[in-house]
Design an enzyme around this catalytic site. Structure first.
Site, short mmCIF file in Angstrom:
data_model
loop_
_atom_site.label_atom_id
_atom_site.label_comp_id
_atom_site.label_asym_id
_atom_site.label_seq_id
_atom_site.Cartn_x
_atom_site.Cartn_y
_atom_site.Cartn_z
CD GLN A 1 -13.12 -23.51 14.35
OE1 GLN A 1 -13.93 -24.18 14.98
NE2 GLN A 1 -12.26 -24.06 13.49
CD GLU B 1 13.17 0.78 6.72
OE1 GLU B 1 13.47 -0.43 6.78
OE2 GLU B 1 13.89 1.63 6.16
CB SER C 1 24.00 -2.53 5.33
OG SER C 1 24.24 -3.19 4.11
CE1 TYR D 1 -19.83 -19.52 16.36
CE2 TYR D 1 -20.38 -21.66 15.39
CZ TYR D 1 -19.44 -20.75 15.85
OH TYR D 1 -18.11 -21.07 15.80
CE LYS E 1 21.75 2.41 4.48
NZ LYS E 1 21.09 1.32 3.76
CG HIS F 1 0.78 19.40 -1.24
ND1 HIS F 1 -0.28 18.68 -1.71
CD2 HIS F 1 0.27 20.59 -0.80
CE1 HIS F 1 -1.39 19.39 -1.59
NE2 HIS F 1 -1.08 20.56 -1.03
#
Length: 475
Positions: A337, A305, A292, A332, A298, A171
């Site tokens: 496609q 990410e 940054s 088909y 930074k 948690h």
């Protein structure tokens, strides 16, 4: 005229074309239809596989006596020449509807009239299904290689972490102490399953549809076993209607990649949290971090990410294919496609993201002191309960007694090991002077030596098992 001539064949001055259809139409198609129907921008990358299957088909036609053996040889050599031109960078012409049409046009340029025999007994339906399967098998092998490299980084990091201790979380709350190597390997084993799923997807892709024709099978006695062996398939499709429409292998590959993306996302989330100032367990390297544009201090974990975001993209690609397949009748349909667009997107994405994650993880350095400092005495509350259980107390009663101590420590604003022994005795008379020993994280970890646990021997065995898994082929 061959089947590859234009829809306008017979019209005076009509320029030759290499569309593989059109003879039954009196006029040419609308430019809008040509634009929406044109798929060469997507399926161009199938050309090496289309060359291979076309060569196998030419050989099979010759072996069956459908075309002269000499023409079969000419076609195979001509397709080699086409392959060299494509590898050198031939640009598709506006009239090239798809990769099959382009190869047909180039083959006519190379060998002339014999090229018109190549399409005998086959359809673009079984042709594209075969090329897509060959491409998918190759893609699964390439993906397996990059996932294995990421696993190797994980094993190396686990080895470098040594005896370091870190809180494990449930948690997103500190739960119990574990060896940091144990945490790292918790991300290794999902990738083992991902490689297994990719191998299964590749195995299911290795069923040959070529010879199924448009939907009813080929009318010529071409040996499908010869085609299977020549192209390296494991089996021959059992039903021509199913064979031209089956895209289960595409969905399975996308499912495997969706889970792979999910597992990368969970690793990325851990790394993003652990690298934050609030945790401080990890420091990102320079090569796979960004800065940054405004804040000079930074160091952003962009790779992790992006990996986290890619999981959503994998899910979108999988959903696209499943939603397409669910509404189709048998045989088909042109909807298929678009099976390649999400398939190619997912594979391309993972072929970029997985190596980037491996690189980013490899240069991460972990702060063992900061991790150890985060292991407070409260994380050994379960061990304190186990102390009582070892002395004959039921776990329910032990849980209640330790709960009282936790509440008392929280009220006093101290850790469990800062409470006086009188508090322990008041919580349960079985507590002795050695009760505080149960609150040592090293002791907690040492007790968990069952296979799969975080104990020293268990983690050592797990590292050996991980190394063995890396030596095991999934193909």
């Amino acid at each position: 005229m061959t089947r590859g001539d234009t829809a306008g064949e017979g019209q005076a001055g009509a320029a030759p074309s290499h569309k593989l259809w059109g003879g039954r139409f009196a006029g040419g198609p609308s430019p809008l239809l040509e634009q929406v129907n044109r798929s060469i921008g997507v399926d161009f990358r199938l050309w090496p596989f289309d060359i291979r299957l076309s060569q196998a088909w030419a050989e099979a036609l010759g072996a069956a006596g459908v075309i002269p053996a000499a023409e079969s040889t000419v076609l195979v050599a001509g397709l080699d020449a086409v392959g060299r031109r494509l590898a050198a960078g031939v640009t598709p012409a506006p009239s090239d509807e798809d990769i099959h049409t382009l190869i047909d046009r180039l083959l006519h340029e190379e060998v002339g009239a014999p090229a018109s025999r190549l399409h005998t007994g086959r359809s673009r339906n079984d042709q594209v299904a075969t090329a897509t399967r060959l491409w998918t098998i190759d893609a699964c092998q390439r993906l397996d290689a990059v996932v294995r490299e990421l696993q190797q980084v994980m094993v190396s990091q686990a080895g470098r972490l040594g005896d370091s201790i870190v809180p494990a979380y449930t948690h997103l709350q500190r739960a119990q102490p574990v060896r940091a190597a144990h945490w790292m390997l918790s991300h290794f084993w999902p990738l083992v399953r991902d490689r297994e799923r990719l191998a299964v997807a590749a195995h299911h892709a290795a069923t040959l549809p070529l010879g199924s024709g448009a939907v009813a099978g080929s009318a010529f006695p071409v040996s499908r076993e010869l085609l299977r062996d020549r192209l390296g398939f494991a089996a021959v499709s059992s039903n021509s209607i199913d064979a031209v429409a089956d895209r289960d292998f595409v969905a399975e590959t996308l499912f495997a990649l969706t889970l792979l993306g999910t597992h990368l996302s969970r690793l990325a989330e851990d790394m993003i949290l652990f690298g934050s100032g609030e945790f401080g367990f990890a420091r990102f390297g320079d090569a796979f971090s960004t800065g940054s544009s405004m804040m000079p201090q930074k160091r952003n974990p962009d790779v992790f990410e992006i990996a986290r975001g890619s999981a959503a993209r994998m899910l979108g690609d999988l959903t696209t294919v499943l939603a397409t397949l669910k509404g189709l009748p048998s045989g088909y349909n042109k909807d298929l496609q678009d099976d390649k667009r999400p398939l190619f997107d997912a594979v391309d994405t993972m072929m970029l993201v997985v190596p980037a994650v491996a690189g980013a993880l490899d240069e991460v350095t972990f702060d063992s002191k900061r991790m150890r400092a985060a292991v407070s005495a409260g994380l050994m509350a379960t061990d304190l309960a186990d102390y009582l259980v070892d002395r004959g107390v039921s776990f329910r009663d032990a849980h209640g007694a330790v709960g009282k101590l936790v509440r008392e420590a929280e009220t006093a604003g101290v850790e469990l090991d800062a409470l006086p022994l009188s508090s322990f005795a008041a919580a349960h008379p079985t507590f002795g002077a050695d009760a505080l020993d149960a609150l040592k994280p090293e002791r907690s970890i040492a007790r968990r030596n069952l296979p799969g646990g975080t104990g020293p021997d268990a983690v050592r065995d797990q590292l050996s098992a991980a190394a063995a898994a890396l030596r095991t082929t999934t193909r």
